[in-house]
Design a protein around this motif. Structure first.
Motif, PDB file in Angstrom:
ATOM      1  N   ASP A  54       0.823  -1.214   0.000  1.00  0.00           N
ATOM      2  CA  ASP A  54       0.000   0.000   0.000  1.00  0.00           C
ATOM      3  C   ASP A  54       0.861   1.271   0.000  1.00  0.00           C
ATOM      4  O   ASP A  54       0.509   2.263   0.627  1.00  0.00           O
ATOM      5  CB  ASP A  54      -0.945  -0.008   1.208  1.00  0.00           C
ATOM      6  N   ALA A  55       2.000   1.221  -0.687  1.00  0.00           N
ATOM      7  CA  ALA A  55       2.934   2.351  -0.703  1.00  0.00           C
ATOM      8  C   ALA A  55       2.811   3.194  -1.967  1.00  0.00           C
ATOM      9  O   ALA A  55       3.266   4.324  -2.004  1.00  0.00           O
ATOM     10  CB  ALA A  55       4.364   1.842  -0.563  1.00  0.00           C
ATOM     11  N   GLU A  82       7.571   5.455   6.099  1.00  0.00           N
ATOM     12  CA  GLU A  82       7.173   5.511   7.511  1.00  0.00           C
ATOM     13  C   GLU A  82       6.077   4.511   7.863  1.00  0.00           C
ATOM     14  O   GLU A  82       5.558   4.532   8.973  1.00  0.00           O
ATOM     15  CB  GLU A  82       6.711   6.928   7.861  1.00  0.00           C
ATOM     16  N   LEU A  83       5.718   3.654   6.926  1.00  0.00           N
ATOM     17  CA  LEU A  83       4.670   2.674   7.197  1.00  0.00           C
ATOM     18  C   LEU A  83       5.231   1.493   7.983  1.00  0.00           C
ATOM     19  O   LEU A  83       6.404   1.161   7.885  1.00  0.00           O
ATOM     20  CB  LEU A  83       4.055   2.173   5.887  1.00  0.00           C
ATOM     21  N   TYR A  85       4.048  -2.686   9.170  1.00  0.00           N
ATOM     22  CA  TYR A  85       3.220  -3.779   8.662  1.00  0.00           C
ATOM     23  C   TYR A  85       3.079  -4.903   9.676  1.00  0.00           C
ATOM     24  O   TYR A  85       4.028  -5.220  10.389  1.00  0.00           O
ATOM     25  CB  TYR A  85       3.848  -4.355   7.384  1.00  0.00           C
ATOM     26  N   VAL A 104      -1.644  -2.671   7.393  1.00  0.00           N
ATOM     27  CA  VAL A 104      -0.708  -1.571   7.144  1.00  0.00           C
ATOM     28  C   VAL A 104      -1.009  -0.479   8.157  1.00  0.00           C
ATOM     29  O   VAL A 104      -2.154  -0.094   8.360  1.00  0.00           O
ATOM     30  CB  VAL A 104      -0.880  -1.013   5.707  1.00  0.00           C
ATOM     31  N   TYR A 105       0.035   0.019   8.816  1.00  0.00           N
ATOM     32  CA  TYR A 105      -0.107   1.064   9.837  1.00  0.00           C
ATOM     33  C   TYR A 105       0.660   2.310   9.407  1.00  0.00           C
ATOM     34  O   TYR A 105       1.803   2.206   8.972  1.00  0.00           O
ATOM     35  CB  TYR A 105       0.455   0.597  11.197  1.00  0.00           C
ATOM     36  N   ASP A 106       0.010   3.468   9.549  1.00  0.00           N
ATOM     37  CA  ASP A 106       0.670   4.760   9.235  1.00  0.00           C
ATOM     38  C   ASP A 106       1.579   5.178  10.355  1.00  0.00           C
ATOM     39  O   ASP A 106       1.392   4.979  11.475  1.00  0.00           O
ATOM     40  CB  ASP A 106      -0.374   5.853   9.004  1.00  0.00           C
TER      41      ASP A 106
END
Length: 106
Positions: A54-55, A82-83, A85, A104-106
């Protein structure tokens, strides 16, 4: 930690991804994903994996040639900057390692 298109020990093109574990019993250790990409099904596995990060926009994840794919890998790595996973790491029925992005985490 790292993502690149490189050559396997047998001289074949390969997607190499390094993950650093940031929590749990294995915190600080690394997981290495290496996917040879010289056949259609292998390229498909690599493309699906890159999409799951998801980049970049999913429509950008294409394979035209190895030069273009190398640039895509670099773009995905930059976009993932900066993501974080949640990675499911396992093995398939043939004993090959599997890697699946679960979250996926911001």
């Amino acid at each position: 930690e790292k993502m690149e298109l490189k050559e396997s020990s047998k001289g074949q093109p390969m997607l190499s991804v390094w993950f650093k574990i940031i929590a749990g019993d294995f915190k600080g250790q690394m997981i290495f994903m290496n996917q040879v990409i010289n056949q259609g099904f292998q390229i498909s596995i690599a493309k699906r994996f890159l999409q799951s990060l998801d980049a970049v926009d999913e429509s950008e994840v294409t394979f035209e040639d190895y030069g273009q794919f190398n640039q895509l890998v670099l773009d995905v790595f930059e976009g993932a900057g900066e993501l974080e996973y949640l990675l499911e790491y396992g093995q398939n029925k043939n004993g090959f390692n599997t890697f699946k992005i679960m979250e996926v985490y911001d």
